[in-house]
Design a protein around this motif. Structure first.
Motif, PDB file in Angstrom:
ATOM      1  N   GLU A 251       0.967  -1.137  -0.015  1.00  0.00           N
ATOM      2  CA  GLU A 251      -0.038  -0.034  -0.115  1.00  0.00           C
ATOM      3  C   GLU A 251       0.795   1.072   0.130  1.00  0.00           C
ATOM      4  O   GLU A 251       2.096   1.199   0.772  1.00  0.00           O
ATOM      5  CB  GLU A 251      -1.052  -0.086   1.154  1.00  0.00           C
ATOM      6  CG  GLU A 251      -0.330   0.395   2.642  1.00  0.00           C
ATOM      7  CD  GLU A 251      -1.374   0.388   3.472  1.00  0.00           C
ATOM      8  OE1 GLU A 251      -2.447   0.005   3.600  1.00  0.00           O
ATOM      9  OE2 GLU A 251      -1.049   0.595   4.936  1.00  0.00           O
ATOM     10  N   PHE A 252       0.398   2.479  -0.338  1.00  0.00           N
ATOM     11  CA  PHE A 252       1.039   3.507  -0.581  1.00  0.00           C
ATOM     12  C   PHE A 252      -0.055   4.695   0.059  1.00  0.00           C
ATOM     13  O   PHE A 252      -1.137   4.762  -0.440  1.00  0.00           O
ATOM     14  CB  PHE A 252       1.205   4.020  -2.206  1.00  0.00           C
ATOM     15  CG  PHE A 252       2.052   2.912  -2.731  1.00  0.00           C
ATOM     16  CD1 PHE A 252       3.508   2.918  -2.667  1.00  0.00           C
ATOM     17  CD2 PHE A 252       1.523   1.921  -3.376  1.00  0.00           C
ATOM     18  CE1 PHE A 252       4.339   1.801  -3.117  1.00  0.00           C
ATOM     19  CE2 PHE A 252       2.118   0.907  -4.003  1.00  0.00           C
ATOM     20  CZ  PHE A 252       3.596   0.966  -3.964  1.00  0.00           C
ATOM     21  N   ASP A 253       0.689   5.212   1.164  1.00  0.00           N
ATOM     22  CA  ASP A 253      -0.270   6.069   1.942  1.00  0.00           C
ATOM     23  C   ASP A 253      -0.403   7.498   1.364  1.00  0.00           C
ATOM     24  O   ASP A 253       0.679   8.194   1.136  1.00  0.00           O
ATOM     25  CB  ASP A 253       0.318   6.314   3.145  1.00  0.00           C
ATOM     26  CG  ASP A 253      -0.558   6.996   4.237  1.00  0.00           C
ATOM     27  OD1 ASP A 253      -1.460   7.565   3.939  1.00  0.00           O
ATOM     28  OD2 ASP A 253       0.034   7.070   5.474  1.00  0.00           O
ATOM     29  N   LEU A 254      -1.574   7.960   0.790  1.00  0.00           N
ATOM     30  CA  LEU A 254      -1.800   9.520   0.097  1.00  0.00           C
ATOM     31  C   LEU A 254      -1.352  10.555   1.246  1.00  0.00           C
ATOM     32  O   LEU A 254      -1.056  11.697   0.875  1.00  0.00           O
ATOM     33  CB  LEU A 254      -3.069   9.551  -0.314  1.00  0.00           C
ATOM     34  CG  LEU A 254      -3.665   8.971  -1.654  1.00  0.00           C
ATOM     35  CD1 LEU A 254      -5.134   8.833  -1.489  1.00  0.00           C
ATOM     36  CD2 LEU A 254      -2.983   9.413  -2.765  1.00  0.00           C
ATOM     37  N   GLY A 255      -1.408  10.174   2.678  1.00  0.00           N
ATOM     38  CA  GLY A 255      -1.022  11.114   3.417  1.00  0.00           C
ATOM     39  C   GLY A 255       0.497  11.240   3.633  1.00  0.00           C
ATOM     40  O   GLY A 255       1.135  12.337   4.167  1.00  0.00           O
ATOM     41  N   GLU A 256       1.623  10.478   3.034  1.00  0.00           N
ATOM     42  CA  GLU A 256       2.888  10.826   2.889  1.00  0.00           C
ATOM     43  C   GLU A 256       3.416  11.541   1.810  1.00  0.00           C
ATOM     44  O   GLU A 256       2.826  11.054   0.592  1.00  0.00           O
ATOM     45  CB  GLU A 256       3.674   9.291   3.018  1.00  0.00           C
ATOM     46  CG  GLU A 256       3.284   8.521   4.331  1.00  0.00           C
ATOM     47  CD  GLU A 256       4.034   7.282   4.508  1.00  0.00           C
ATOM     48  OE1 GLU A 256       4.891   7.031   3.379  1.00  0.00           O
ATOM     49  OE2 GLU A 256       3.661   6.386   5.111  1.00  0.00           O
ATOM     50  N   ALA A 257       4.121  12.434   1.717  1.00  0.00           N
ATOM     51  CA  ALA A 257       4.819  13.024   0.738  1.00  0.00           C
ATOM     52  C   ALA A 257       5.304  12.407  -0.301  1.00  0.00           C
ATOM     53  O   ALA A 257       5.377  12.540  -1.475  1.00  0.00           O
ATOM     54  CB  ALA A 257       5.636  14.191   1.140  1.00  0.00           C
ATOM     55  N   SER A 258       5.912  11.117   0.016  1.00  0.00           N
ATOM     56  CA  SER A 258       6.712  10.252  -0.892  1.00  0.00           C
ATOM     57  C   SER A 258       5.978   9.155  -1.473  1.00  0.00           C
ATOM     58  O   SER A 258       6.312   8.225  -2.167  1.00  0.00           O
ATOM     59  CB  SER A 258       7.816   9.488  -0.191  1.00  0.00           C
ATOM     60  OG  SER A 258       7.392   8.713   1.106  1.00  0.00           O
ATOM     61  N   TRP A 259       4.649   9.187  -1.453  1.00  0.00           N
ATOM     62  CA  TRP A 259       3.815   8.107  -1.895  1.00  0.00           C
ATOM     63  C   TRP A 259       3.927   7.967  -3.417  1.00  0.00           C
ATOM     64  O   TRP A 259       3.968   6.821  -3.947  1.00  0.00           O
ATOM     65  CB  TRP A 259       2.276   8.223  -1.549  1.00  0.00           C
ATOM     66  CG  TRP A 259       1.407   9.145  -2.445  1.00  0.00           C
ATOM     67  CD1 TRP A 259       1.322  10.509  -2.014  1.00  0.00           C
ATOM     68  CD2 TRP A 259       0.824   9.188  -3.624  1.00  0.00           C
ATOM     69  NE1 TRP A 259       0.583  11.168  -3.213  1.00  0.00           N
ATOM     70  CE2 TRP A 259       0.327  10.343  -3.977  1.00  0.00           C
ATOM     71  CE3 TRP A 259       0.890   7.879  -4.611  1.00  0.00           C
ATOM     72  CZ2 TRP A 259      -0.381  10.539  -4.965  1.00  0.00           C
ATOM     73  CZ3 TRP A 259       0.128   7.906  -5.665  1.00  0.00           C
ATOM     74  CH2 TRP A 259      -0.433   9.533  -6.014  1.00  0.00           C
ATOM     75  N   LEU A 260       4.062   8.913  -4.110  1.00  0.00           N
ATOM     76  CA  LEU A 260       4.260   8.995  -5.610  1.00  0.00           C
ATOM     77  C   LEU A 260       5.475   8.245  -6.090  1.00  0.00           C
ATOM     78  O   LEU A 260       5.653   7.498  -6.779  1.00  0.00           O
ATOM     79  CB  LEU A 260       3.892  10.239  -6.262  1.00  0.00           C
ATOM     80  CG  LEU A 260       3.712  10.228  -7.715  1.00  0.00           C
ATOM     81  CD1 LEU A 260       2.997   9.080  -8.373  1.00  0.00           C
ATOM     82  CD2 LEU A 260       3.544  11.430  -8.489  1.00  0.00           C
ATOM     83  N   ALA A 261       6.653   8.770  -5.359  1.00  0.00           N
ATOM     84  CA  ALA A 261       8.004   8.377  -5.732  1.00  0.00           C
ATOM     85  C   ALA A 261       7.990   6.695  -5.426  1.00  0.00           C
ATOM     86  O   ALA A 261       8.746   6.019  -5.986  1.00  0.00           O
ATOM     87  CB  ALA A 261       9.065   8.998  -4.874  1.00  0.00           C
ATOM     88  N   ALA A 262       7.408   6.508  -4.184  1.00  0.00           N
ATOM     89  CA  ALA A 262       7.486   5.132  -3.865  1.00  0.00           C
ATOM     90  C   ALA A 262       6.500   4.270  -4.847  1.00  0.00           C
ATOM     91  O   ALA A 262       7.188   3.037  -5.295  1.00  0.00           O
ATOM     92  CB  ALA A 262       6.802   4.966  -2.297  1.00  0.00           C
ATOM     93  N   LEU A 263       5.441   4.619  -5.281  1.00  0.00           N
ATOM     94  CA  LEU A 263       4.650   3.929  -6.132  1.00  0.00           C
ATOM     95  C   LEU A 263       5.543   3.751  -7.371  1.00  0.00           C
ATOM     96  O   LEU A 263       5.623   2.580  -8.078  1.00  0.00           O
ATOM     97  CB  LEU A 263       3.402   4.724  -6.560  1.00  0.00           C
ATOM     98  CG  LEU A 263       2.553   3.879  -7.545  1.00  0.00           C
ATOM     99  CD1 LEU A 263       2.171   2.534  -7.287  1.00  0.00           C
ATOM    100  CD2 LEU A 263       1.338   4.951  -7.765  1.00  0.00           C
TER     101      LEU A 263
END
Length: 113
Positions: A88-100
């Motif tokens: 899962e990738f948490d939309l509340g974390e600033a790094s979610w897009l880079a992690a995805l």
């Protein structure tokens, strides 16, 4: 057909009468693409990353059984930890897009081996 053109971009909108699979659309129009992102096609066997925003929908497609869990690679969500999924990738974390993006690159690299 509708074409949208700017000095550095081009987009083509094509309508067809028969419903086409995402694989067929990609084969016809995007044969040289490395990645094709599709919206919809819930019942296809294609790998999926579901976007789950509780603010918009109380239940995810995965929770409802609308999509096959075997096709879900992960979820992007505003409610981390609520849905049983391997990634899962948490939309509340600033790094979610880079992690995805890193996850998708790794997943693609594994498939190429």
């Amino acid at each position: 057909r509708v074409a949208m053109i700017s000095p550095d971009r081009f987009a083509l909108v094509v309508r067809w009468s028969d419903e086409l699979s995402p694989e067929e659309v990609a084969r016809r129009h995007m044969g040289d693409a490395d990645v094709v992102l599709c919206e919809g096609f819930k019942r296809s066997a294609l790998p999926k990353i579901e976007v789950v925003r509780r603010a918009a929908h109380p239940r995810s497609l995965l929770e409802d059984g609308t999509i096959d869990p075997a096709t879900v690679l992960g979820i992007v969500t505003d409610a981390p930890g609520e849905i049983a999924v391997s990634r899962e990738f948490d939309l509340g974390e600033a790094s979610w897009l880079a992690a995805l993006a890193a996850f998708v690159r790794e997943w693609m690299a594994e498939r190429e081996r």
